[in-house]
Design an enzyme around this catalytic site. Structure first.
Site, PDB file in Angstrom:
ATOM      1  N   HIS A  85      65.602  63.132  17.964  1.00  0.00           N
ATOM      2  CA  HIS A  85      64.322  62.660  18.782  1.00  0.00           C
ATOM      3  C   HIS A  85      64.977  61.969  20.059  1.00  0.00           C
ATOM      4  CE1 HIS A  85      60.491  61.118  19.468  1.00  0.00           C
ATOM      5  NE2 HIS A  85      61.042  60.139  19.693  1.00  0.00           N
ATOM      6  N   ASP A 164      49.372  56.459  13.891  1.00  0.00           N
ATOM      7  CA  ASP A 164      50.056  56.364  15.300  1.00  0.00           C
ATOM      8  C   ASP A 164      49.233  56.611  16.220  1.00  0.00           C
ATOM      9  OD1 ASP A 164      52.497  55.694  16.976  1.00  0.00           O
ATOM     10  OD2 ASP A 164      52.184  57.935  17.189  1.00  0.00           O
ATOM     11  N   ARG A 171      47.153  50.966  22.539  1.00  0.00           N
ATOM     12  CA  ARG A 171      48.141  50.367  23.142  1.00  0.00           C
ATOM     13  C   ARG A 171      48.434  51.157  24.575  1.00  0.00           C
ATOM     14  NH1 ARG A 171      53.259  52.253  20.169  1.00  0.00           N
ATOM     15  NH2 ARG A 171      54.325  51.107  21.765  1.00  0.00           N
ATOM     16  N   SER A 186      56.332  53.312  15.945  1.00  0.00           N
ATOM     17  CA  SER A 186      55.661  54.506  16.323  1.00  0.00           C
ATOM     18  C   SER A 186      56.529  55.763  16.100  1.00  0.00           C
ATOM     19  CB  SER A 186      55.043  54.325  17.805  1.00  0.00           C
ATOM     20  OG  SER A 186      54.883  55.650  18.265  1.00  0.00           O
ATOM     21  N   LYS A 190      56.905  58.870  12.562  1.00  0.00           N
ATOM     22  CA  LYS A 190      56.488  60.256  12.560  1.00  0.00           C
ATOM     23  C   LYS A 190      57.902  60.694  12.209  1.00  0.00           C
ATOM     24  CE  LYS A 190      55.390  58.958  17.072  1.00  0.00           C
ATOM     25  NZ  LYS A 190      55.012  59.132  18.321  1.00  0.00           N
TER      26      LYS A 190
HETATM   27  N1  URA Z   1      57.132  57.292  22.011  1.00  0.00           N
HETATM   28  C1  URA Z   1      56.451  57.070  20.848  1.00  0.00           C
HETATM   29  O1  URA Z   1      56.418  58.152  20.176  1.00  0.00           O
HETATM   30  N2  URA Z   1      55.848  56.143  20.522  1.00  0.00           N
HETATM   31  C2  URA Z   1      55.914  54.889  21.409  1.00  0.00           C
HETATM   32  O2  URA Z   1      55.532  53.842  21.328  1.00  0.00           O
HETATM   33  C3  URA Z   1      56.636  55.052  22.665  1.00  0.00           C
HETATM   34  C4  URA Z   1      57.325  56.333  22.827  1.00  0.00           C
END
Ligand code: URA
Length: 430
Positions: A85, A164, A171, A186, A190
């Site tokens: 990621h 999320d 947010r 967050s 995932k």
């Molecule tokens: N990428 C994400 O998946 N979440 C965040 O809060 C910031 C960047």
């Protein structure tokens, strides 16, 4: 029936207190049920932004977020599964290079991506610039492809981590994105729901990234590594530079073409360095004793990438989309390129249509930029700095002033700055 209430929970964080796990579980659950309204959740998010959260609080939040939706079961795939990621950057096509290289070495790479808003498209948009390719793979097809080819890159199911989606949307409109515990929970919720055994994180810092500098990127890395390890996933983070765009191309089809070259060992040194470093970490986590540089030299990485594109319906032989207008912008003076403002380049790409302003926007697969004068290059007045690939001459004209300002030329020679600044694992930083 819990006797907790939102005012009490918000006040505790506002005053710098620490939540119990029950409070965090209750707050998230009540929010998702609609019992806690957006304005109270927003107040709590702001309190977290200002006061922070302890590691235990962040882990509890992350686990509650994972439980809010489906978790992918990858046990049908043999071996250690490694995900990758990136926190995102301008010209960041490392997934398209590192993941096939690792897969060609024998690593199993099940990679799910979200459709985040970005200056340039995300990994899914880049892949979708290949005619016919789909990123919507049912779990059975995804698992079969990873078992047979070693790699699949697909869109995350909407049923995964719905918490999320809800929190991020809030947010985004309440100035509460830049918080290490909120970003870490967050991202990691995932990754954990996506089911891999181990995770390599590429945490970017600089002008074109979420984190402004190395210390903040390192702090985010430590938090995410601990969350991954806390959930039983071996996790390594690399802190890499994003002050200047990565590689030479920015834009969806242009980045796929650059990745195909880089997989054959051709192209920008830094892009190749970052990609090989990420791929090596993926191999280590999978306990695969091979060097991805060999998969680059032999062409096995490129072959694996092409097999993946074809397995997902892509027809690379049909050719990638090409922009009708291509205009070179020239340097107005002599000098050495000291820096290229990644944010300005990202915003120019966005204006060209390579990324999205709003979720509903369609990206233009052919739009983007190809850098002719990278950091360290010596240019004479009139030499091309960048070629703009645009849908129309008007659009190309529109981005010209911003792009010309992005190049900083100086009179002295310039060394290219290092790209991989730190490595963080559960033992600390090296
Ligand atoms: N990428 C994400 O998946 N979440 C965040 O809060 C910031 C960047």
């Amino acid at each position: 029936m819990s006797d907790l209430n939102a005012l009490e929970v918000i006040s505790r964080k506002r005053d710098g207190g620490e939540h119990t796990s029950e409070e965090i579980d209750w707050l998230l659950g009540a929010y998702l049920l609609g019992d806690v309204p957006d304005y109270q959740m927003a107040a709590w998010l702001m309190a977290v932004c200002i006061r922070g959260m302890t590691r235990i609080e962040t882990l509890t939040l992350t686990q509650a977020m994972v439980r809010s939706g489906e978790v992918l079961d990858l046990s049908a795939i043999e071996g250690i599964k490694v995900d990758k990621h990136s926190t995102g950057g301008v010209g960041d096509k490392v997934t398209l290079i590192a993941a096939p290289l690792a897969a060609a070495c024998g690593v199993r790479v099940p990679k799910l991506s979200g459709r985040a808003l970005a200056h340039t498209g995300g990994t899914l948009d880049k892949l979708e610039s290949v005619p016919g390719l789909t990123v919507d793979l049912e779990p059975a097809r995804f698992i079969k492809q990873v078992s047979e080819i070693g790699i699949a890159v697909a869109a995350q199911s909407p049923h995964m981590v719905p918490a999320d989606k809800a929190l991020y949307a809030l947010r985004d409109v309440t100035a509460t994105v830049p918080s290490i515990p909120l970003i870490a929970s967050s991202v990691m919720s995932k990754k954990i729901a996506a089911g891999a055994d181990a995770i390599v994180l590429d945490v970017k810092f600089g002008r074109g990234a979420f984190m402004p500098d190395v210390p903040s990127a390192e702090a985010l890395s430590k938090e995410m590594v601990q969350l991954g390890e806390g959930a039983g996933r071996h996790t390594v983070a690399l802190v890499t530079a994003m002050n200047n765009p990565l590689g030479r191309s920015i834009g969806n089809a242009l980045e796929v073409l650059e990745a195909l070259d880089a997989l054959a060992g051709k192209g920008d040194e830094e892009l190749i360095e970052v990609s090989l470093t990420v791929a090596r970490e993926m191999c280590k986590l999978a306990e695969v004793d091979r060097d991805p540089a060999d998969a680059m030299r032999s062409g096995a990485g490129r072959e694996t990438f092409v097999r993946m594109l074809e397995a997902q319906g892509g027809n690379i032989d049909a050719g990638l989309p090409v922009a009708p207008v291509q205009i070179a912008l020239a340097a107005s003076s002599d000098g050495y390129v000291e820096s290229i403002d990644a944010l300005a380049v990202g915003l120019a790409s966005l204006d060209l249509g390579a990324g999205r302003h709003k979720k509903e926007d369609r990206v233009d697969p052919a739009a983007g930029l190809v850098i002719q004068a990278p950091v360290g290059a010596r240019v004479a007045a009139g030499d091309p700095l960048v070629v703009v690939h645009a849908r129309s001459a008007d659009l190309a004209e529109k981005v010209k002033p911003r792009l010309l300002q992005a190049w900083k030329l100086v009179a002295h020679e310039v060394q290219r700055p290092p790209h991989v600044l730190a490595r963080v694992d559960k033992h600390g930083t090296t």
